[in-house]
Design a protein around this motif. Sequence first.
Motif, PDB file in Angstrom:
ATOM      1  N   TYR A 235      -5.558   0.855  11.768  1.00  0.00           N
ATOM      2  CA  TYR A 235      -4.423   0.043  12.199  1.00  0.00           C
ATOM      3  C   TYR A 235      -4.491  -1.299  11.481  1.00  0.00           C
ATOM      4  N   GLN A 236      -3.569  -1.510  10.526  1.00  0.00           N
ATOM      5  CA  GLN A 236      -3.572  -2.731   9.718  1.00  0.00           C
ATOM      6  C   GLN A 236      -2.167  -3.324   9.703  1.00  0.00           C
ATOM      7  N   PRO A 237      -2.030  -4.641   9.676  1.00  0.00           N
ATOM      8  CA  PRO A 237      -0.716  -5.214   9.423  1.00  0.00           C
ATOM      9  C   PRO A 237      -0.191  -4.775   8.053  1.00  0.00           C
ATOM     10  N   ILE A 238       1.053  -4.327   8.008  1.00  0.00           N
ATOM     11  CA  ILE A 238       1.674  -3.923   6.754  1.00  0.00           C
ATOM     12  C   ILE A 238       2.640  -5.030   6.351  1.00  0.00           C
ATOM     13  N   CYS A 239       2.326  -5.709   5.261  1.00  0.00           N
ATOM     14  CA  CYS A 239       3.048  -6.915   4.873  1.00  0.00           C
ATOM     15  C   CYS A 239       3.839  -6.675   3.591  1.00  0.00           C
ATOM     16  N   PRO A 240       5.086  -7.162   3.529  1.00  0.00           N
ATOM     17  CA  PRO A 240       5.829  -7.067   2.270  1.00  0.00           C
ATOM     18  C   PRO A 240       5.231  -8.013   1.233  1.00  0.00           C
ATOM     19  N   SER A 241       5.197  -7.582   0.002  1.00  0.00           N
ATOM     20  CA  SER A 241       4.608  -8.405  -1.057  1.00  0.00           C
ATOM     21  C   SER A 241       5.576  -9.460  -1.573  1.00  0.00           C
ATOM     22  N   SER A 242       6.826  -9.400  -1.124  1.00  0.00           N
ATOM     23  CA  SER A 242       7.808 -10.413  -1.486  1.00  0.00           C
ATOM     24  C   SER A 242       8.825 -10.498  -0.353  1.00  0.00           C
ATOM     25  N   ASP A 243       9.770 -11.426  -0.471  1.00  0.00           N
ATOM     26  CA  ASP A 243      10.823 -11.541   0.529  1.00  0.00           C
ATOM     27  C   ASP A 243      12.081 -10.774   0.130  1.00  0.00           C
ATOM     28  N   LYS A 244      11.974  -9.908  -0.879  1.00  0.00           N
ATOM     29  CA  LYS A 244      13.103  -9.064  -1.240  1.00  0.00           C
ATOM     30  C   LYS A 244      13.446  -8.137  -0.069  1.00  0.00           C
ATOM     31  N   PRO A 245      14.715  -7.934   0.235  1.00  0.00           N
ATOM     32  CA  PRO A 245      15.082  -7.093   1.385  1.00  0.00           C
ATOM     33  C   PRO A 245      14.484  -5.690   1.327  1.00  0.00           C
ATOM     34  N   GLU A 246      14.428  -5.115   0.129  1.00  0.00           N
ATOM     35  CA  GLU A 246      13.893  -3.759   0.032  1.00  0.00           C
ATOM     36  C   GLU A 246      12.392  -3.711   0.342  1.00  0.00           C
ATOM     37  N   ASP A 247      11.656  -4.784  -0.017  1.00  0.00           N
ATOM     38  CA  ASP A 247      10.222  -4.828   0.290  1.00  0.00           C
ATOM     39  C   ASP A 247       9.993  -5.056   1.783  1.00  0.00           C
ATOM     40  N   VAL A 248      10.811  -5.913   2.377  1.00  0.00           N
ATOM     41  CA  VAL A 248      10.693  -6.166   3.818  1.00  0.00           C
ATOM     42  C   VAL A 248      10.993  -4.886   4.598  1.00  0.00           C
ATOM     43  N   ALA A 249      12.033  -4.177   4.203  1.00  0.00           N
ATOM     44  CA  ALA A 249      12.391  -2.934   4.889  1.00  0.00           C
ATOM     45  C   ALA A 249      11.314  -1.871   4.706  1.00  0.00           C
ATOM     46  N   GLU A 250      10.766  -1.788   3.497  1.00  0.00           N
ATOM     47  CA  GLU A 250       9.718  -0.787   3.241  1.00  0.00           C
ATOM     48  C   GLU A 250       8.466  -1.085   4.055  1.00  0.00           C
TER      49      GLU A 250
END
Length: 458
Positions: A235-250
Amino acid sequence: MDELAAKINESMQALPSLSHVKPNFIWGASTASFQIEGAANEDGRGPSIWDTYCRTGQVANNDTGDVACDHYHRYKEDVALMKALGLQAYRFSIAWPRVLPQGTGAVNEAGLAFYDRLIDELHAAGIEPWICLYHWDLPQALEDRGGWLNRDIVGWFADYARLVGRRYGHRVKHFATFNEPGIFSLFARSFGARDRTADDKLHRWIHHVNLAHGAAVDALRETVKDAKIGLVSNYQPICPSSDKPEDVAEAALIGDYWNRAFTDPQYLGEYPAMIRDAIAPHVRPGDMQAIFRPLDWIGVNHYSPVYINSDPNAIVGLGWGPKPADIPRTPIDWTIEPDAFRDTLIEVSHRYGKPVYVTENGFGSTLEKLDANGQVIDSGRIAFLRDYISGLDAALAAGADVRGYFVWSLLDNFEWESGYGVRFGLVFMDYPTLKRIPKASFDWYADVIRHARGATTA
């Protein structure tokens, strides 16, 4: 130099915050069968999928698990190390192909007898055995029959669980069905990481593992009086590597696959919202009730947050993104974020409402070797463990119901695709001689346990 050495020594000896640890808190260590046992071709053991994979040339240095730490023959020495540490519990896994070489059918008595000896040795040392049924070493014979993509595996796994429960249930009460199903599903050997046509295979795989879990829980309840059963989840926090909408959604989507695809149906009775429709074609009437069986605890394996981006060519869009440059890293490039550990324990405790045990947490290094004095002064591991155990104490202060901590790992061992090049152990393995050499972190962890137990029993 003497003054500097003294400061380093003083820093290493500092203990973590333990002010909220309760008297019944369990201190332990974890290992896994394929990673330490060796004896891969002895006493009737059948091949596992990892024996097969090691022959593909894709493991670092062409390493295999054939010998590993030779725990199969040296388990008494290893239990003596556990006793010297002051461990109260030891989590290990049964090798399914050691006790059922074909995965089903004929039982291998020699394999069962090995775990009898290990359990007896643990009890003699005053250490409670915790059994994990599955830590990734599926019998190759079952992989040849479709493995986790074949729904028949639900019954195969239940029969295996029943065998283990009948054999060891009078001496072992704590059982985990699976170790890190989120990892061995997302990164399975049965389909490619960059194959979007495999998305539906992943969904079928997830559902079959969940069904197998439920069937195994029922088998253990049938065979083990007063069994305490749980799941071990990475169980790990899954963080977007950028603030791009597609990265946040992924990142939000992968959070459901990585962290909640197994814990939600097993502890809450339904799949997480973002992946529910994708798995629905594989769900038959009665399946969710068969998965949602009574559980006693939840295990959390945690190392660091994961930074991802959206990759439309990868399975379920999972791509690897850059990590923040200002966060410290371990030698294997995992970020060191003890506050994320604290927050994860709080989240898991509140979301699932079960006692939480940290079943893996540790520091991996590619840099360790014996110094001129024949020692390993692993100050980086000590600092990591100190900060993470302090994070655990902070989670307790915030109301998380955390009842135990199992360090990964007792010994340096076979670290999957990294082979023997990565070391997580409190004990240094000199692989050519198989000599065990406790590192500085071994003595430090023993001090933590003594301090914690002394403080809470006074």
